[in-house]
Each structure stands twice: as C-alpha cells, then as structure tokens.
Design a protein around this motif. Structure first.
Motif, PDB file in Angstrom:
ATOM      1  N   LEU A 207       0.836  -1.198   0.000  1.00 13.17           N
ATOM      2  CA  LEU A 207       0.000   0.000   0.000  1.00 13.17           C
ATOM      3  C   LEU A 207       0.874   1.252   0.000  1.00 13.17           C
ATOM      4  O   LEU A 207       2.008   1.229   0.482  1.00 13.17           O
ATOM      5  CB  LEU A 207      -0.910   0.017   1.234  1.00 13.17           C
ATOM      6  CG  LEU A 207      -1.717  -1.258   1.522  1.00 13.17           C
ATOM      7  CD1 LEU A 207      -2.546  -1.069   2.790  1.00 13.17           C
ATOM      8  CD2 LEU A 207      -2.613  -1.610   0.341  1.00 13.17           C
ATOM      9  N   VAL A 208       0.329   2.338  -0.512  1.00 14.00           N
ATOM     10  CA  VAL A 208       1.094   3.584  -0.572  1.00 14.00           C
ATOM     11  C   VAL A 208       1.423   4.057   0.847  1.00 14.00           C
ATOM     12  O   VAL A 208       0.505   4.226   1.665  1.00 14.00           O
ATOM     13  CB  VAL A 208       0.305   4.689  -1.304  1.00 14.00           C
ATOM     14  CG1 VAL A 208       1.145   5.970  -1.369  1.00 14.00           C
ATOM     15  CG2 VAL A 208      -0.082   4.244  -2.706  1.00 14.00           C
ATOM     16  N   PRO A 209       2.692   4.269   1.175  1.00 11.63           N
ATOM     17  CA  PRO A 209       3.061   4.748   2.506  1.00 11.63           C
ATOM     18  C   PRO A 209       2.488   6.138   2.776  1.00 11.63           C
ATOM     19  O   PRO A 209       2.254   6.925   1.845  1.00 11.63           O
ATOM     20  CB  PRO A 209       4.592   4.792   2.453  1.00 11.63           C
ATOM     21  CG  PRO A 209       4.971   3.889   1.325  1.00 11.63           C
ATOM     22  CD  PRO A 209       3.867   4.020   0.325  1.00 11.63           C
ATOM     23  N   GLY A 210       2.247   6.424   4.047  1.00 11.12           N
ATOM     24  CA  GLY A 210       1.650   7.701   4.421  1.00 11.12           C
ATOM     25  C   GLY A 210       2.438   8.907   3.934  1.00 11.12           C
ATOM     26  O   GLY A 210       1.861   9.902   3.475  1.00 11.12           O
ATOM     27  N   LYS A 211       3.753   8.846   4.015  1.00 10.44           N
ATOM     28  CA  LYS A 211       4.573   9.993   3.602  1.00 10.44           C
ATOM     29  C   LYS A 211       4.471  10.238   2.100  1.00 10.44           C
ATOM     30  O   LYS A 211       4.471  11.384   1.642  1.00 10.44           O
ATOM     31  CB  LYS A 211       6.024   9.778   4.027  1.00 10.44           C
ATOM     32  CG  LYS A 211       6.211   9.828   5.548  1.00 10.44           C
ATOM     33  CD  LYS A 211       7.662   9.647   5.951  1.00 10.44           C
ATOM     34  CE  LYS A 211       7.813   9.731   7.471  1.00 10.44           C
ATOM     35  NZ  LYS A 211       9.229   9.518   7.899  1.00 10.44           N
ATOM     36  N   LYS A 212       4.383   9.163   1.328  1.00 16.50           N
ATOM     37  CA  LYS A 212       4.215   9.331  -0.123  1.00 16.50           C
ATOM     38  C   LYS A 212       2.828   9.888  -0.454  1.00 16.50           C
ATOM     39  O   LYS A 212       2.663  10.637  -1.416  1.00 16.50           O
ATOM     40  CB  LYS A 212       4.450   7.993  -0.839  1.00 16.50           C
ATOM     41  CG  LYS A 212       5.911   7.573  -0.921  1.00 16.50           C
ATOM     42  CD  LYS A 212       6.063   6.323  -1.767  1.00 16.50           C
ATOM     43  CE  LYS A 212       7.540   5.930  -1.902  1.00 16.50           C
ATOM     44  NZ  LYS A 212       8.287   6.902  -2.730  1.00 16.50           N
ATOM     45  N   THR A 213       1.856   9.502   0.340  1.00 17.14           N
ATOM     46  CA  THR A 213       0.510  10.047   0.156  1.00 17.14           C
ATOM     47  C   THR A 213       0.518  11.552   0.361  1.00 17.14           C
ATOM     48  O   THR A 213      -0.093  12.307  -0.407  1.00 17.14           O
ATOM     49  CB  THR A 213      -0.478   9.404   1.148  1.00 17.14           C
ATOM     50  OG1 THR A 213      -0.549   7.998   0.893  1.00 17.14           O
ATOM     51  CG2 THR A 213      -1.858  10.014   1.022  1.00 17.14           C
ATOM     52  N   GLU A 214       1.226  11.995   1.404  1.00 18.40           N
ATOM     53  CA  GLU A 214       1.329  13.431   1.668  1.00 18.40           C
ATOM     54  C   GLU A 214       2.059  14.142   0.530  1.00 18.40           C
ATOM     55  O   GLU A 214       1.667  15.240   0.114  1.00 18.40           O
ATOM     56  CB  GLU A 214       2.072  13.658   2.986  1.00 18.40           C
ATOM     57  CG  GLU A 214       1.347  13.124   4.214  1.00 18.40           C
ATOM     58  CD  GLU A 214       0.019  13.811   4.448  1.00 18.40           C
ATOM     59  OE1 GLU A 214      -0.016  15.054   4.457  1.00 18.40           O
ATOM     60  OE2 GLU A 214      -0.995  13.109   4.587  1.00 18.40           O
ATOM     61  N   GLN A 215       3.105  13.526   0.020  1.00 17.18           N
ATOM     62  CA  GLN A 215       3.892  14.137  -1.051  1.00 17.18           C
ATOM     63  C   GLN A 215       3.120  14.224  -2.360  1.00 17.18           C
ATOM     64  O   GLN A 215       3.403  15.080  -3.201  1.00 17.18           O
ATOM     65  CB  GLN A 215       5.180  13.338  -1.262  1.00 17.18           C
ATOM     66  CG  GLN A 215       6.157  13.419  -0.095  1.00 17.18           C
ATOM     67  CD  GLN A 215       7.280  12.392  -0.198  1.00 17.18           C
ATOM     68  OE1 GLN A 215       7.315  11.581  -1.118  1.00 17.18           O
ATOM     69  NE2 GLN A 215       8.201  12.427   0.762  1.00 17.18           N
ATOM     70  N   ALA A 216       2.133  13.341  -2.538  1.00 18.98           N
ATOM     71  CA  ALA A 216       1.364  13.307  -3.784  1.00 18.98           C
ATOM     72  C   ALA A 216       0.381  14.463  -3.904  1.00 18.98           C
ATOM     73  O   ALA A 216      -0.092  14.769  -4.993  1.00 18.98           O
ATOM     74  CB  ALA A 216       0.600  11.996  -3.889  1.00 18.98           C
ATOM     75  N   LYS A 217       0.083  15.101  -2.805  1.00 16.51           N
ATOM     76  CA  LYS A 217      -0.891  16.188  -2.835  1.00 16.51           C
ATOM     77  C   LYS A 217      -0.426  17.293  -3.789  1.00 16.51           C
ATOM     78  O   LYS A 217       0.769  17.544  -3.905  1.00 16.51           O
ATOM     79  CB  LYS A 217      -1.080  16.766  -1.434  1.00 16.51           C
ATOM     80  CG  LYS A 217      -1.659  15.760  -0.452  1.00 16.51           C
ATOM     81  CD  LYS A 217      -1.667  16.344   0.938  1.00 16.51           C
ATOM     82  CE  LYS A 217      -2.135  15.306   1.948  1.00 16.51           C
ATOM     83  NZ  LYS A 217      -2.057  15.802   3.315  1.00 16.51           N
ATOM     84  N   PRO A 218      -1.339  17.938  -4.503  1.00 15.25           N
ATOM     85  CA  PRO A 218      -2.786  17.901  -4.306  1.00 15.25           C
ATOM     86  C   PRO A 218      -3.506  16.762  -5.012  1.00 15.25           C
ATOM     87  O   PRO A 218      -4.722  16.705  -4.975  1.00 15.25           O
ATOM     88  CB  PRO A 218      -3.239  19.240  -4.889  1.00 15.25           C
ATOM     89  CG  PRO A 218      -2.253  19.503  -5.972  1.00 15.25           C
ATOM     90  CD  PRO A 218      -0.939  18.982  -5.460  1.00 15.25           C
ATOM     91  N   LYS A 219      -2.804  15.877  -5.665  1.00 14.03           N
ATOM     92  CA  LYS A 219      -3.473  14.765  -6.346  1.00 14.03           C
ATOM     93  C   LYS A 219      -3.742  13.608  -5.391  1.00 14.03           C
ATOM     94  O   LYS A 219      -3.127  13.473  -4.340  1.00 14.03           O
ATOM     95  CB  LYS A 219      -2.618  14.251  -7.510  1.00 14.03           C
ATOM     96  CG  LYS A 219      -2.593  15.159  -8.726  1.00 14.03           C
ATOM     97  CD  LYS A 219      -1.899  14.466  -9.880  1.00 14.03           C
ATOM     98  CE  LYS A 219      -1.961  15.297 -11.147  1.00 14.03           C
ATOM     99  NZ  LYS A 219      -1.351  14.584 -12.294  1.00 14.03           N
ATOM    100  N   ALA A 220      -4.655  12.749  -5.809  1.00 13.69           N
ATOM    101  CA  ALA A 220      -4.866  11.489  -5.117  1.00 13.69           C
ATOM    102  C   ALA A 220      -3.740  10.545  -5.501  1.00 13.69           C
ATOM    103  O   ALA A 220      -3.104  10.708  -6.543  1.00 13.69           O
ATOM    104  CB  ALA A 220      -6.210  10.887  -5.533  1.00 13.69           C
ATOM    105  N   THR A 221      -3.479   9.548  -4.684  1.00 10.25           N
ATOM    106  CA  THR A 221      -2.392   8.630  -5.013  1.00 10.25           C
ATOM    107  C   THR A 221      -2.689   7.823  -6.269  1.00 10.25           C
ATOM    108  O   THR A 221      -1.782   7.500  -7.039  1.00 10.25           O
ATOM    109  CB  THR A 221      -2.109   7.674  -3.837  1.00 10.25           C
ATOM    110  OG1 THR A 221      -3.321   7.027  -3.462  1.00 10.25           O
ATOM    111  CG2 THR A 221      -1.549   8.423  -2.653  1.00 10.25           C
ATOM    112  N   ILE A 222      -3.968   7.522  -6.523  1.00 14.60           N
ATOM    113  CA  ILE A 222      -4.287   6.762  -7.731  1.00 14.60           C
ATOM    114  C   ILE A 222      -4.141   7.632  -8.974  1.00 14.60           C
ATOM    115  O   ILE A 222      -3.676   7.179 -10.017  1.00 14.60           O
ATOM    116  CB  ILE A 222      -5.703   6.139  -7.660  1.00 14.60           C
ATOM    117  CG1 ILE A 222      -5.887   5.125  -8.791  1.00 14.60           C
ATOM    118  CG2 ILE A 222      -6.793   7.211  -7.683  1.00 14.60           C
ATOM    119  CD1 ILE A 222      -7.154   4.290  -8.667  1.00 14.60           C
ATOM    120  N   SER A 223      -4.505   8.907  -8.888  1.00 18.37           N
ATOM    121  CA  SER A 223      -4.379   9.785 -10.047  1.00 18.37           C
ATOM    122  C   SER A 223      -2.975  10.368 -10.175  1.00 18.37           C
ATOM    123  O   SER A 223      -2.634  10.950 -11.203  1.00 18.37           O
ATOM    124  CB  SER A 223      -5.421  10.914  -9.987  1.00 18.37           C
ATOM    125  OG  SER A 223      -5.316  11.645  -8.788  1.00 18.37           O
ATOM    126  N   ALA A 224      -2.161  10.190  -9.129  1.00 15.11           N
ATOM    127  CA  ALA A 224      -0.749  10.557  -9.212  1.00 15.11           C
ATOM    128  C   ALA A 224       0.079   9.373  -9.701  1.00 15.11           C
ATOM    129  O   ALA A 224       1.311   9.424  -9.712  1.00 15.11           O
ATOM    130  CB  ALA A 224      -0.236  11.019  -7.846  1.00 15.11           C
TER     131      ALA A 224
END
Length: 427
Positions: A251-268
C-alpha cells in the motif's frame, strides 16, 4: 474520496469542530420568517465547496436562474472543502451564514440542533419548493426529526476504483463477490508485477469505508442511540490489517501520500486502486491520463456490500431574510433540466427524474451510471449520522494518518480517536 480530498476534509472538519463553541451562541433566536423584500430586487448568497470545474458549472446555472427570476440576484462563493467549512463557521458564528449553501448528510443533525438550518417544510407547503419527482426516495434524505434541513442535488455511492491495465498485468480480475482477502491478495500481486505502482492506496482512515465494513458484519460506525457502534478491539483489528499490508510494501506509505498532494495517489500514478465515492471518477479523470474503472466493493461473505446512497444537498440558513427566494433557488437547482445538463454527474447522479433524464451521460459519466445501475439491488438504508459526526470523522482520519506517517502506534491512535469521538458524541 481522493487522499487529498480526505485530508482536506480532515482540516475542514477540524475547523468545523473549532467553531462549535461560537456556534453555540446561535442556539436560540432562529430566523427565517423575516420574509423577502417587497418590490425591487432581492439579493441572496449561495456558497459551495468543490474544485474549479464545479464552480464554473454552478455559476452557469446561477445565470440561468437569474434570467428566469429577474427579481433575484445571487452572489456566489466557493472554496475547497476545508476552507469552505472554516469560513462557514466564522460566518455562522457572526449570524451571517450564506442564504443557500451546499451541505451533506453528515452535517444536518449537527447544524440543525444549533438552529442554523432553515426548516424548508413551510416553503414546500407554500408551493415554493417541490419535493416530487425525486429518485429512489431521496426527497426524504434531508428530513431530520420531521424538519426538512436539506434537499439533495445528486446521489452517489461508494465504489472501488482501479487501474485495469495494472490489474490485468498482475492477472487479477475484479468481480462481484470478491472478498477483503481477495482485495489484499490483489494488491500484493499488483505490487509484485509492477515495481512502479503500489497495489492500493491506504484508505483505512476513511470513516465511510470502515462503516461499510462494519455494516457487512452487522454493525455500523454509529448506533441508533448516537454512539460509536464498534469497540477499540474492532478498530485495532481493522487498522492493524491495513498496516500489515502497508509495511509489506503493498500500500502507498503515508509519507508518499502526503507528497502526492494535491493529487490522489491513484491519479498521481502511485497506486492501482482506491476506495471512494463513485462520482470522484470525474475528478480522477481530470487528474490523470491513466484509464480507471469502477468495480464492486469487496465483501465479507461474497454477497453483502452494505452500500447506501448518499448525497450532496442544498440547505438554507435559518437566519435568512429571504426564505421564499432561498426555496426558489433550491427548487430550480434540483429540478430544472438545463441545470442537469450543465452539472452532469459532478455532484453525483442527479437526484430528480427531470434532471436525470435531461442529461445523457458519456465517457466517465457513463461509467458512473453503469456502476450505480449494477449496485441498485444491493443498496440499503443509510447509517444514521448523529451530531458530532464531522468531529468523529476528522479524528478518525487524522489519528490513522498519524500511524501511517510514523507519529503514533495503532493502539495509541485508537485510544486517541475514542477519546475525541466519544467527547464529540457526548458519550
């Protein structure tokens, strides 16, 4: 909802919680019977949250309304979810909430109990608001203890978003009746087959997803008597399961999720799957060129998805001096066929038959329509949301996010969530 949107919701809901004390000052002295100005033009304010594409669409519908109601001027205001509720609380605390504003089921009881919402039943009786022609009984969704606090403009349900190319490469087929074990196994296979993609986003902090999981087990996030419908051990099991797969690199790690903003992880293009409301396919399609599909939710027994229809609504301010014009705007926005054509499925599938039939979906909207048609026979009544839902939802997301970024353990996060949620619910 995308990772960005869920985090935005958390910030907005914390802002909503912070405004409770101030809003308590308004618990008496409900307005709404001041009537509209006689002669001349009436000006009302209309506010909503959303992305820029929604703003463009709504402003077009406002121009149509003003053309058909030349005596009414509508001032518009929009913001992202977090900013919207922060601003709304400030305005409401000062007795200056927008006359009409976008709302959701989770807030109806809370703001209704604060006497901030206009009971629209009077306007229905006076013929300024039509409650006929709504699909699937949605006209009842804004009724709280006999008071009509909101009228739905669109309906949506939860879904499973996935990257079909990545799933095909991994040899995984998404189909009705698959289980949560199947889902996690799929995430593992996708991760192994494609080193650039994680199998799924980590959505364990999404209150609505956990609610569905609980409903599949005969429970619910909230009980009828306005308490949490699960134990600490229940939540620890849920979060530990997701953390087990996250630590395994699936699963996408929390820190990578934060870095992906403003996109969603799936759309990033970080993950191959995500759980959220089905109408977010519109937003995801705007954020990535990667084709995405909507699939059925995993189940516990291969049958019960525990899905329900939710909706965005329009509410009126209890302190508006123009209840008639407020009702006329809400009526127009929910029934006018041209509005349906303009808005499409941006706020979910249109709530009324007139708008539903006026809009002919294509592209991603057609996928949403097909998905909702496929789950129509599985839908159940919505879980009741007590006052304090917004605070509980914000705490649920934030405390789990603390786990994903390494700032808390599951046990500590669960304790923290229960402390905050039970306080908000008055438990």
């Amino acid at each position: 909802m995308s990772a960005r949107r869920w985090t935005a919701r958390a910030r907005g809901l914390r802002g909503a919680a912070a405004g409770l004390v101030a809003l308590g000052l308004l618990a008496t002295g409900c307005g709404g019977d001041g009537g509209s100005s006689s002669g001349g033009k009436v000006t009302i304010r209309y506010a909503w949250w959303g992305a820029k594409d929604r703003s463009v669409m709504i402003k077009k519908t406002v121009k149509l309304f003003e053309k058909k109601h030349p005596n009414i001027t509508v001032k518009t205001d929009f913001a992202e979810y977090a900013d919207f509720w922060s601003k709304f609380n400030t305005q409401a605390a000062g007795g200056n909430a927008p006359d009409v504003f976008q709302n959701s089921y989770a807030f109806l009881r809370k703001y209704g109990e604060k006497n901030l919402l206009l009971d629209l039943n009077k306007q229905v009786k006076e013929g300024n608001l039509n409650l006929k022609g709504f699909r699937n009984g949605l006209e009842k969704s804004g009724d709280i203890d006999g008071k009509l606090y909101g009228v739905p403009v669109g309906a949506n349900t939860f879904g499973f978003f996935y990257n079909p190319a990545a799933f095909k490469k991994a040899g995984v087929t998404v189909k009705d009746g698959w289980t949560w074990d199947d889902f996690f196994a799929a995430a593992k296979k996708v991760r192994k087959s494609d080193g650039t993609l994680y199998g799924s986003s980590d959505n364990a902090g999404v209150m609505y997803l956990y609610d569905l999981y609980l409903r599949q087990h005969g429970k619910a996030f909230f009980t009828e008597d306005k308490k949490l419908g699960f134990t600490k051990d229940d939540l620890k099991q849920w979060w530990n399961t997701w953390q087990q797969h996250s630590k395994a690199g699936e699963l996408v790690p929390g820190k990578k999720t934060e870095q992906a903003k403003p996109k969603a992880t799936i759309s990033a293009n970080l993950s191959a799957a995500e759980f959220t409301w089905d109408n977010f396919l519109v937003r995801f399609a705007a954020e990535t060129d990667t084709p995405l599909e909507l699939g059925p939710l995993p189940t516990t027994d291969g049958k019960k998805t525990a899905q329900y229809l939710s909706s965005l609504m329009l509410s009126g301010s209890a302190r508006t001096q123009h209840p008639k014009e407020v009702a006329q705007l809400i009526d127009f926005m929910t029934h006018d066929p041209e509005v349906g054509k303009i808005m499409g499925y941006n706020r979910g599938i249109p709530a009324t038959t007139a708008q539903y039939e006026a809009y002919k979906p294509s592209g991603v909207d057609a996928k949403i329509a097909a998905y909702e048609k496929s789950v129509a026979g599985k839908l159940e009544p919505i879980t009741p949301h007590p006052a304090g839902t917004d605070v509980a939802e914000a705490a649920f997301l934030r405390t789990y996010t603390d786990v994903t970024v390494g700032q808390s353990s599951v046990d500590k996060a669960v304790d923290q969530f229960f402390d905050e949620a039970e306080s908000a619910l008055g438990s």
